[in-house]
Design a protein around this motif. Structure first.
Motif, PDB file in Angstrom:
ATOM      1  N   THR A   1      35.797   0.596 -15.368  1.00  0.00           N
ATOM      2  CA  THR A   1      34.550   0.335 -14.654  1.00  0.00           C
ATOM      3  C   THR A   1      34.816   0.418 -13.156  1.00  0.00           C
ATOM      4  OG1 THR A   1      34.887  -2.076 -14.608  1.00  0.00           O
ATOM      5  CG2 THR A   1      33.635  -1.169 -16.467  1.00  0.00           C
ATOM      6  N   ASN A   2      33.820   0.910 -12.424  1.00  0.00           N
ATOM      7  CA  ASN A   2      33.917   1.012 -10.967  1.00  0.00           C
ATOM      8  C   ASN A   2      32.586   0.635 -10.335  1.00  0.00           C
ATOM      9  OD1 ASN A   2      35.841   3.297 -12.080  1.00  0.00           O
ATOM     10  ND2 ASN A   2      36.545   2.876 -10.005  1.00  0.00           N
ATOM     11  N   LYS A   3      32.666   0.059  -9.140  1.00  0.00           N
ATOM     12  CA  LYS A   3      31.464  -0.128  -8.334  1.00  0.00           C
ATOM     13  C   LYS A   3      31.175   1.164  -7.571  1.00  0.00           C
ATOM     14  CE  LYS A   3      31.090  -5.104  -7.521  1.00  0.00           C
ATOM     15  NZ  LYS A   3      31.134  -6.185  -6.517  1.00  0.00           N
ATOM     16  N   ASP A   4      29.874   1.455  -7.386  1.00  0.00           N
ATOM     17  CA  ASP A   4      29.488   2.686  -6.702  1.00  0.00           C
ATOM     18  C   ASP A   4      29.167   2.434  -5.231  1.00  0.00           C
ATOM     19  OD1 ASP A   4      27.019   1.430  -6.667  1.00  0.00           O
ATOM     20  OD2 ASP A   4      26.054   2.830  -8.056  1.00  0.00           O
ATOM     21  N   ASP A   5      28.533   3.401  -4.582  1.00  0.00           N
ATOM     22  CA  ASP A   5      28.241   3.276  -3.151  1.00  0.00           C
ATOM     23  C   ASP A   5      27.050   2.366  -2.865  1.00  0.00           C
ATOM     24  OD1 ASP A   5      26.312   4.959  -4.152  1.00  0.00           O
ATOM     25  OD2 ASP A   5      26.667   6.589  -2.733  1.00  0.00           O
ATOM     26  N   GLU A   6      26.508   1.749  -3.916  1.00  0.00           N
ATOM     27  CA  GLU A   6      25.497   0.703  -3.735  1.00  0.00           C
ATOM     28  C   GLU A   6      26.031  -0.664  -4.170  1.00  0.00           C
ATOM     29  OE1 GLU A   6      22.688   1.154  -2.235  1.00  0.00           O
ATOM     30  OE2 GLU A   6      22.870   3.343  -2.079  1.00  0.00           O
ATOM     31  N   GLY A   7      27.310  -0.704  -4.543  1.00  0.00           N
ATOM     32  CA  GLY A   7      27.922  -1.962  -4.961  1.00  0.00           C
ATOM     33  C   GLY A   7      27.595  -2.354  -6.389  1.00  0.00           C
ATOM     34  N   GLU A   8      27.135  -1.392  -7.206  1.00  0.00           N
ATOM     35  CA  GLU A   8      26.763  -1.663  -8.596  1.00  0.00           C
ATOM     36  C   GLU A   8      27.853  -1.170  -9.548  1.00  0.00           C
ATOM     37  OE1 GLU A   8      24.064  -3.349  -9.489  1.00  0.00           O
ATOM     38  OE2 GLU A   8      23.442  -3.552  -7.391  1.00  0.00           O
ATOM     39  N   TRP A   9      28.077  -1.928 -10.634  1.00  0.00           N
ATOM     40  CA  TRP A   9      29.107  -1.566 -11.617  1.00  0.00           C
ATOM     41  C   TRP A   9      28.629  -0.442 -12.538  1.00  0.00           C
ATOM     42  CZ3 TRP A   9      34.017  -2.872 -11.418  1.00  0.00           C
ATOM     43  CH2 TRP A   9      34.403  -4.049 -10.768  1.00  0.00           C
ATOM     44  N   HIS A  10      29.552   0.445 -12.887  1.00  0.00           N
ATOM     45  CA  HIS A  10      29.311   1.509 -13.870  1.00  0.00           C
ATOM     46  C   HIS A  10      30.524   1.634 -14.775  1.00  0.00           C
ATOM     47  CE1 HIS A  10      25.766   3.309 -11.825  1.00  0.00           C
ATOM     48  NE2 HIS A  10      26.360   2.832 -10.743  1.00  0.00           N
ATOM     49  N   VAL A  11      30.288   1.994 -16.030  1.00  0.00           N
ATOM     50  CA  VAL A  11      31.396   2.405 -16.903  1.00  0.00           C
ATOM     51  C   VAL A  11      31.692   3.860 -16.579  1.00  0.00           C
ATOM     52  CG1 VAL A  11      32.064   2.925 -19.281  1.00  0.00           C
ATOM     53  CG2 VAL A  11      30.953   0.759 -18.744  1.00  0.00           C
ATOM     54  N   THR A  12      32.920   4.142 -16.164  1.00  0.00           N
ATOM     55  CA  THR A  12      33.278   5.486 -15.714  1.00  0.00           C
ATOM     56  C   THR A  12      34.169   6.236 -16.704  1.00  0.00           C
ATOM     57  OG1 THR A  12      34.991   4.392 -14.375  1.00  0.00           O
ATOM     58  CG2 THR A  12      32.982   5.079 -13.246  1.00  0.00           C
ATOM     59  N   ALA A  13      34.717   5.534 -17.683  1.00  0.00           N
ATOM     60  CA  ALA A  13      35.536   6.201 -18.700  1.00  0.00           C
ATOM     61  C   ALA A  13      35.644   5.291 -19.915  1.00  0.00           C
ATOM     62  CB  ALA A  13      36.929   6.527 -18.171  1.00  0.00           C
ATOM     63  N   LEU A  14      35.671   5.899 -21.084  1.00  0.00           N
ATOM     64  CA  LEU A  14      35.787   5.140 -22.332  1.00  0.00           C
ATOM     65  C   LEU A  14      36.559   5.988 -23.325  1.00  0.00           C
ATOM     66  CD1 LEU A  14      32.766   3.323 -24.083  1.00  0.00           C
ATOM     67  CD2 LEU A  14      34.771   4.136 -25.286  1.00  0.00           C
ATOM     68  N   ALA A  15      37.636   5.438 -23.859  1.00  0.00           N
ATOM     69  CA  ALA A  15      38.445   6.171 -24.834  1.00  0.00           C
ATOM     70  C   ALA A  15      38.989   5.207 -25.870  1.00  0.00           C
ATOM     71  CB  ALA A  15      39.600   6.902 -24.143  1.00  0.00           C
ATOM     72  N   ALA A  16      39.276   5.728 -27.046  1.00  0.00           N
ATOM     73  CA  ALA A  16      39.931   4.950 -28.096  1.00  0.00           C
ATOM     74  C   ALA A  16      41.426   5.221 -28.048  1.00  0.00           C
ATOM     75  CB  ALA A  16      39.377   5.335 -29.461  1.00  0.00           C
ATOM     76  N   LYS A  17      42.202   4.232 -28.495  1.00  0.00           N
ATOM     77  CA  LYS A  17      43.654   4.402 -28.563  1.00  0.00           C
ATOM     78  C   LYS A  17      44.133   3.971 -29.949  1.00  0.00           C
ATOM     79  CE  LYS A  17      44.425   1.727 -25.055  1.00  0.00           C
ATOM     80  NZ  LYS A  17      45.250   0.917 -24.138  1.00  0.00           N
ATOM     81  N   LEU A  18      44.848   4.870 -30.599  1.00  0.00           N
ATOM     82  CA  LEU A  18      45.416   4.602 -31.928  1.00  0.00           C
ATOM     83  C   LEU A  18      46.851   4.129 -31.774  1.00  0.00           C
ATOM     84  CD1 LEU A  18      44.428   7.565 -34.282  1.00  0.00           C
ATOM     85  CD2 LEU A  18      44.070   5.152 -34.738  1.00  0.00           C
ATOM     86  N   ALA A  19      47.187   3.029 -32.434  1.00  0.00           N
ATOM     87  CA  ALA A  19      48.562   2.526 -32.365  1.00  0.00           C
ATOM     88  C   ALA A  19      49.519   3.499 -33.044  1.00  0.00           C
ATOM     89  CB  ALA A  19      48.655   1.155 -33.028  1.00  0.00           C
ATOM     90  N   GLY A  20      50.749   3.552 -32.535  1.00  0.00           N
ATOM     91  CA  GLY A  20      51.782   4.336 -33.197  1.00  0.00           C
ATOM     92  C   GLY A  20      52.166   3.689 -34.524  1.00  0.00           C
ATOM     93  N   ARG A  21      52.771   4.449 -35.391  1.00  0.00           N
ATOM     94  CA  ARG A  21      53.192   3.924 -36.693  1.00  0.00           C
ATOM     95  C   ARG A  21      54.151   2.748 -36.501  1.00  0.00           C
ATOM     96  NH1 ARG A  21      49.785   5.865 -40.593  1.00  0.00           N
ATOM     97  NH2 ARG A  21      49.435   8.105 -40.267  1.00  0.00           N
ATOM     98  N   GLY A  22      53.782   1.595 -37.026  1.00  0.00           N
ATOM     99  CA  GLY A  22      54.637   0.418 -36.928  1.00  0.00           C
ATOM    100  C   GLY A  22      54.691  -0.211 -35.555  1.00  0.00           C
ATOM    101  N   SER A  23      53.796   0.221 -34.646  1.00  0.00           N
ATOM    102  CA  SER A  23      53.836  -0.304 -33.283  1.00  0.00           C
ATOM    103  C   SER A  23      52.927  -1.514 -33.138  1.00  0.00           C
ATOM    104  CB  SER A  23      53.402   0.775 -32.286  1.00  0.00           C
ATOM    105  OG  SER A  23      53.269   0.237 -30.995  1.00  0.00           O
ATOM    106  N   VAL A  24      53.302  -2.400 -32.214  1.00  0.00           N
ATOM    107  CA  VAL A  24      52.509  -3.591 -31.940  1.00  0.00           C
ATOM    108  C   VAL A  24      51.427  -3.295 -30.906  1.00  0.00           C
ATOM    109  CG1 VAL A  24      54.013  -4.447 -30.099  1.00  0.00           C
ATOM    110  CG2 VAL A  24      52.689  -6.073 -31.447  1.00  0.00           C
ATOM    111  N   THR A  25      51.529  -2.171 -30.175  1.00  0.00           N
ATOM    112  CA  THR A  25      50.534  -1.811 -29.168  1.00  0.00           C
ATOM    113  C   THR A  25      50.092  -0.364 -29.373  1.00  0.00           C
ATOM    114  OG1 THR A  25      51.980  -0.862 -27.460  1.00  0.00           O
ATOM    115  CG2 THR A  25      51.808  -3.277 -27.542  1.00  0.00           C
ATOM    116  N   THR A  26      49.061   0.024 -28.609  1.00  0.00           N
ATOM    117  CA  THR A  26      48.550   1.398 -28.694  1.00  0.00           C
ATOM    118  C   THR A  26      49.055   2.268 -27.545  1.00  0.00           C
ATOM    119  OG1 THR A  26      46.570   0.727 -27.455  1.00  0.00           O
ATOM    120  CG2 THR A  26      46.426   0.664 -29.862  1.00  0.00           C
TER     121      THR A  26
END
Length: 455
Positions: free
Chosen positions: A318-343
């Motif tokens: 999320t980022n604020k724009d040139d009016e000081g308002e929040w926007h979602v600027t990127a959204l992605a999914a992350k798949l964990a590795g096999r047997g991994s505790v994180t993605t």
């Protein structure tokens, strides 16, 4: 009303500025400013009706105005015409190599500075060693015409903090620079520090609308507290309070039927491990020997959405724009590795778009929930944290019931998701808004300085 003008330079030593009539008819302008420099000048109506401001070479030299032909914003207040904004991007880790002045991060900074034409700003990168305290100037790194160059400019209107890690943030010399520029020169400083997981949790807990996204989280105090949480949730996570990149994260699981404990983690060689223990004490004596558990958090385990038995979480910028308002600027999914505790990619994780993982109706539902949560959390954090926050990277999860959970909030979000070919445009958008907010902050600093100081 904010407007952009092309700044032209003519070879003249006289201190003359030619402006469109619309600027001069309502403002008794007698000074021109760029960054921290301001000089008196003779203002005259531009002989041609166009959106340009013409300054002499004499003014350019006194203001240390770089010769970049891009449209810039103009702000008028108290008979001063300010052109800019001049945005200083503060960082560390410079090298002596002219083509790679910021080492491995040079490519990121070149992309960030390349959005200047779209934003209407003059951004540059600098470190503490580039500041001329006696002259009130900075010998900064500019990226122009696809190459790096050094240009001496005044102290900037605003500063965007891009220190690379907590070590640099704790450097006494850099702390002193930040305090001096903020307090003595009154330069606003946005995205000023790395977040602490525990601090984030405690701040958001005070906001009822944000607290619903928080998994139960406690600083480590005792094995009995962990036993209680394992009994309640079946699995928990141990995380470093000031960790990043998924380093040091451990998942502990309890099998009630067999009365056995499992620990999933990545060892020092980068291998994903899953080990079985007959007691929690035995687990800790083996896995956490010589570790300072007082610097760890214990967090409720969540049964996340999965694909092929691999947990899924989501990175939202999320980022604020040139009016000081929040926007979602990127959204992605992350798949964990096999047997991994994180993605994370270093643990075998993969970046995916939501379209790649979900049916259309699921994708739309999950996107709506994630966007709503990210914007609400962004507003809550910017209202409850010290400093001026204009950029956040969230790690969110969705459980099997469709509920959204916050795992982490990062003030200096990593950019690994942008390696995905379908997220390149979002990479540019996050860069653009990172600098666009500087336009808003500069305008507020000029028009309402008393409010910005309170921020």
């Amino acid at each position: 009303m904010r407007k952009r003008y092309t700044i032209e330079i003519v070879p003249n030593s006289q201190l003359v500025v030619y402006c469109p009539q619309e600027l001069l008819k309502t403002h008794g302008i007698n000074k021109i400013a760029f960054g921290s420099k301001a000089i008196e000048a003779d203002f005259r109506i531009h002989p041609k009706e166009n959106n340009s401001i013409v300054i002499s070479k004499g003014i350019q030299d006194l203001l240390h105005f770089p010769d970049f032909s891009i449209k810039l914003h103009v702000f008028v207040e108290h008979q001063v015409l300010t052109i800019g904004p001049l945005v200083g991007i503060f960082t560390a880790g410079f090298t002596p190599f002219p083509h790679r002045p910021i080492g491995d991060r040079t490519n990121f900074f070149s992309k960030l500075l390349s959005v200047k034409t779209n934003v209407g700003a003059v951004p540059f990168v600098f470190g503490e060693q580039h500041i001329g305290w006696d002259t009130g100037t900075v010998n900064g790194y500019f990226y122009h015409d696809n190459q790096w160059q050094r240009v001496e400019v005044p102290f900037p209107h605003v500063i965007y903090d891009r220190l690379p890690n907590r070590k640099s943030e704790r450097n006494p010399k850099l702390i002193k620079v930040k305090e001096t520029l903020q307090k003595d020169y009154l330069i606003p400083w946005y995205n000023p520090g790395f977040f602490s997981k525990l601090d984030i949790y405690e701040r958001l807990q005070q906001d009822k609308s944000a607290a619903v996204y928080l998994p139960e989280t406690h600083p480590f105090t005792s094995f009995s507290m962990m036993e209680e949480m394992l009994s309640k949730y079946g699995h928990i996570y141990l995380k470093p309070i000031n960790g990043s990149l998924g380093l040091g994260v451990h998942q502990i699981l309890y099998d009630k039927m067999q009365d056995e404990y499992y620990c999933r983690y990545q060892d020092q060689k980068g291998v994903n491990r899953l080990r079985k223990f007959s007691s929690l004490e035995g687990l800790f004596q083996t896995v956490f020997a010589n570790r300072n558990l007082e610097k760890m958090l214990v967090q409720q385990g969540i049964n996340l959405l999965r694909q092929d038995q691999r947990p899924i979480d989501f990175r939202i910028h999320t980022n604020k724009d040139d009016e000081g308002e929040w926007h979602v600027t990127a959204l992605a999914a992350k798949l964990a590795g096999r047997g991994s505790v994180t993605t994370h990619a270093r643990s075998g994780g993969e970046v995916k778009t939501l379209t790649e993982l979900f049916q259309q109706d699921e994708e739309q539902l999950y996107t709506k929930k994630l966007v709503h949560a990210a914007l609400l959390l962004s507003n809550s954090l910017s209202n409850n944290m010290e400093g001026i926050i204009a950029e956040i990277g969230f790690d969110l999860g969705i459980d099997k019931h469709g509920d959204v959970w916050l795992f982490e909030a990062n003030s200096k979000p990593g950019r690994s998701i942008f390696s995905h070919p379908e997220l390149k445009d979002f990479d540019k958008l996050t860069c653009k808004l990172s600098l666009a907010f500087a336009v808003f902050l500069t305008e507020q600093t000029i028009l309402h300085p008393e409010d910005v100081i309170k921020w």
